[in-house]
Scaffold this motif. Structure first.
Motif, short mmCIF file in Angstrom:
data_model
loop_
_atom_site.label_atom_id
_atom_site.label_comp_id
_atom_site.label_asym_id
_atom_site.label_seq_id
_atom_site.Cartn_x
_atom_site.Cartn_y
_atom_site.Cartn_z
N ILE A 17 36.78 159.85 110.30
CA ILE A 17 36.16 158.53 110.53
C ILE A 17 37.02 157.42 109.95
O ILE A 17 37.29 156.41 110.61
N ASP A 23 34.77 158.16 115.90
CA ASP A 23 33.96 156.95 115.80
C ASP A 23 32.55 157.34 115.35
O ASP A 23 31.99 158.33 115.84
N PRO A 24 31.94 156.59 114.42
CA PRO A 24 30.60 156.94 113.93
C PRO A 24 29.56 157.08 115.04
O PRO A 24 28.64 157.92 114.92
N ASP A 26 30.11 158.13 118.16
CA ASP A 26 30.37 159.43 118.79
C ASP A 26 29.89 160.58 117.89
O ASP A 26 29.34 161.57 118.38
N ARG A 57 26.43 152.18 114.98
CA ARG A 57 27.12 151.05 115.61
C ARG A 57 27.59 150.04 114.56
O ARG A 57 28.70 149.50 114.67
N SER A 59 28.34 150.76 111.47
CA SER A 59 29.46 151.41 110.79
C SER A 59 30.73 151.30 111.62
O SER A 59 31.81 150.97 111.10
N SER A 60 30.61 151.57 112.91
CA SER A 60 31.77 151.49 113.79
C SER A 60 32.38 150.09 113.79
O SER A 60 33.61 149.93 113.73
N LYS A 61 31.53 149.08 113.83
CA LYS A 61 32.00 147.69 113.81
C LYS A 61 32.73 147.38 112.51
O LYS A 61 33.80 146.76 112.51
N TRP A 64 36.13 149.10 112.52
CA TRP A 64 37.03 148.44 113.47
C TRP A 64 37.60 147.16 112.87
O TRP A 64 38.75 146.79 113.11
N SER A 68 35.41 148.89 105.80
CA SER A 68 34.72 150.13 105.45
C SER A 68 34.00 150.01 104.11
O SER A 68 34.51 149.41 103.16
N GLY A 74 29.59 156.04 107.86
CA GLY A 74 29.53 156.75 109.13
C GLY A 74 29.15 158.21 109.03
O GLY A 74 29.07 158.90 110.06
#
Length: 456
Positions: A17, A23-24, A26, A57, A59-61, A64, A68, A74
């Motif tokens: 991750i 990706d969190p 996924d 979502r 976490s993913s943002k 990106w 973090s 994630g």
């Protein structure tokens, strides 16, 4: 790869991750797919997919954008059905609480791990009101131990679903509670790691109690490093602060009384083989009688168990009304025994407990204590469901070793050390006296590969 996210350790998944290889969102979707495809539907009582995907979502943002929250951002986690989750009723493995109001906020540790970026995937099944070490639940079903290849075997309790969820590769970590062994027993039976913290190390706000003078928390996970990471976040730390300690010169005390009584030969053999490996790695082992162990059981015979007295105080009104008919009759029978413990008896237990804790701390000193987590491997489910006398006898034996640590306020970590009868896992329990969690976990980090040997 996606199908195996839940079977990874926290550390392995974190690398994917944090590096952007996974990706969190996924990860979360794959975890829910794995759970959905898993045949045993008794592992979870409820899934929180909408919340989890929203958290994933977010976490993913963050990832990106290079923001973090740390190593756990994630990472999916499952919560035992004792922890308040905002908007859900906390049912504690029982149907009698199903009509209660939903929780207005997350339990304190749920909130702390959310702040660390973890993804709450749902609630795991458990023994009703956390009052059994076997994990059998007549209301929501009994999760089947995934390590059993011959016939359905118990998962251990009370954190039954938590142990199975990790061992079956559904999630990398699940949170449990431990009042008499409810983290360490399912960890041992399912061949994973279970860490019981010193009582009071983690916030208990929003956690449904069993016996407040004994209740503690801890994760069930794949390895000790994962437990260290989760423990740090549970204490509001942004990064782990426990370091590996050398085995050279480590002093281990193996009790000669109580903990090996009636132990299965396969359990003893696996434990002794692990102990020999630890000695070869530089640990020094001494064996001695711990008189307090016998005194604890003498106290229980005279006054009744402390956990039973406190459980009865918690549930006595429920047991006097119609709800008792809707509860597991074995939980009702065991809890009602607490009525025999008078206030004078209860105070005598507490006074003796303080004295015994001090006695054992003087005897043990800086050593760690080592013995089998449970004296037997996970037995078959069916005979225990059919025979109350066998149920109670097996429950008492299952809880015996771990409950000593709760009474004495120890911290402990169960690590797989081999297999016994029918190829079922055996756990080695490393314990330390109260508030020596850092020393325990630091040594366990180094000891784990030695203790495991060839156990995968």
């Amino acid at each position: 790869m996606s199908k195996s996210f839940g079977a990874m350790s926290v550390a392995q998944l974190s690398v994917l991750i944090q590096s952007g290889a996974a990706d969190p969102v996924d990860v979360a979707e794959a975890v829910f797919e794995t759970i959905g495809n898993y045949a045993d539907k008794a592992v979870f009582t409820v899934l929180t997919k909408s919340r989890a995907l929203e958290e994933a979502r977010a976490s993913s943002k963050r990832l990106w954008e290079g923001r973090s929250l740390g190593l756990l951002d994630g990472i999916p986690i499952a919560w035992k059905d004792l922890f308040d989750i905002e908007g859900l009723v906390t049912t504690a493995g029982s149907v009698v609480l199903a009509a209660d109001a939903p929780a207005k906020r997350d339990a304190a540790v749920v909130n702390l791990l959310r702040q660390a970026g973890m993804i709450a995937v749902g609630r795991t099944n458990m023994s009703e009101f956390a009052f059994s070490g076997l994990g059998i639940n007549p209301h929501y079903g009994t999760p089947v131990n995934p390590r059993g290849s011959d016939l359905p075997r118990i998962p251990g309790g009370s954190s039954s679903g938590a142990g199975v969820a990790v061992a079956a590769g559904l999630v990398p970590v699940a949170m449990g509670t431990d009042t008499g062994g409810s983290v360490r027993i399912p960890a041992a039976f399912n061949g994973i790691v279970g860490y019981k913290a010193t009582r009071g190390r983690h916030a208990m706000d929003g956690v449904y109690p069993l016996a407040k003078s004994l209740d503690s928390l801890g994760p069930l996970c794949r390895n000790v490093r994962d437990a260290v990471w989760i423990d740090a976040a549970m204490r509001g730390r942004t990064a782990p602060d426990i370091v590996e300690r050398p085995l050279q010169g480590l002093e281990l005390l193996v009790p000669e009384n109580i903990v090996f009584d009636g132990a299965e030969p396969g359990v003893v053999a696996a434990f002794e083989a692990a102990l020999e490996r630890l000695q070869q790695a530089g640990a020094r082992v001494s064996r001695a009688v711990i008189p307090a162990f016998n005194e604890i059981f003498d106290l229980m015979t005279r006054y009744g168990p402390l956990v039973t007295a406190e459980a009865f105080a918690l549930h006595h009104q429920r047991l006097a009304g119609p709800d008792a008919d809707r509860m597991d009759h074995r939980v009702v029978m065991r809890t009602r025994l607490g009525a025999k413990t008078t206030l004078a008896d209860y105070l005598a237990i507490l006074e003796a407990r303080g004295r015994l804790i001090a006695d054992v701390e003087r005897l043990v000193g800086d050593r760690l204590i080592a013995f089998p987590s449970v004296a037997h491997v996970a037995p078959p489910i069916a005979p225990l469901e059919e025979d109350d006398e066998l149920f109670f006898a097996t429950n008492n034996k299952t809880l015996r070793n771990t409950a000593l640590g709760n009474f004495l306020d120890w911290c402990g970590v169960s690590i797989p050390c081999g297999t016994g009868e029918a190829g079922m896992p055996v756990g080695l329990l490393l314990s330390a006296t109260a508030n020596r969690d850092e020393a325990l976990l630091g040594i366990a980090l180094a000891a784990e590969p030695v203790i495991r040997g060839d156990f995968a």
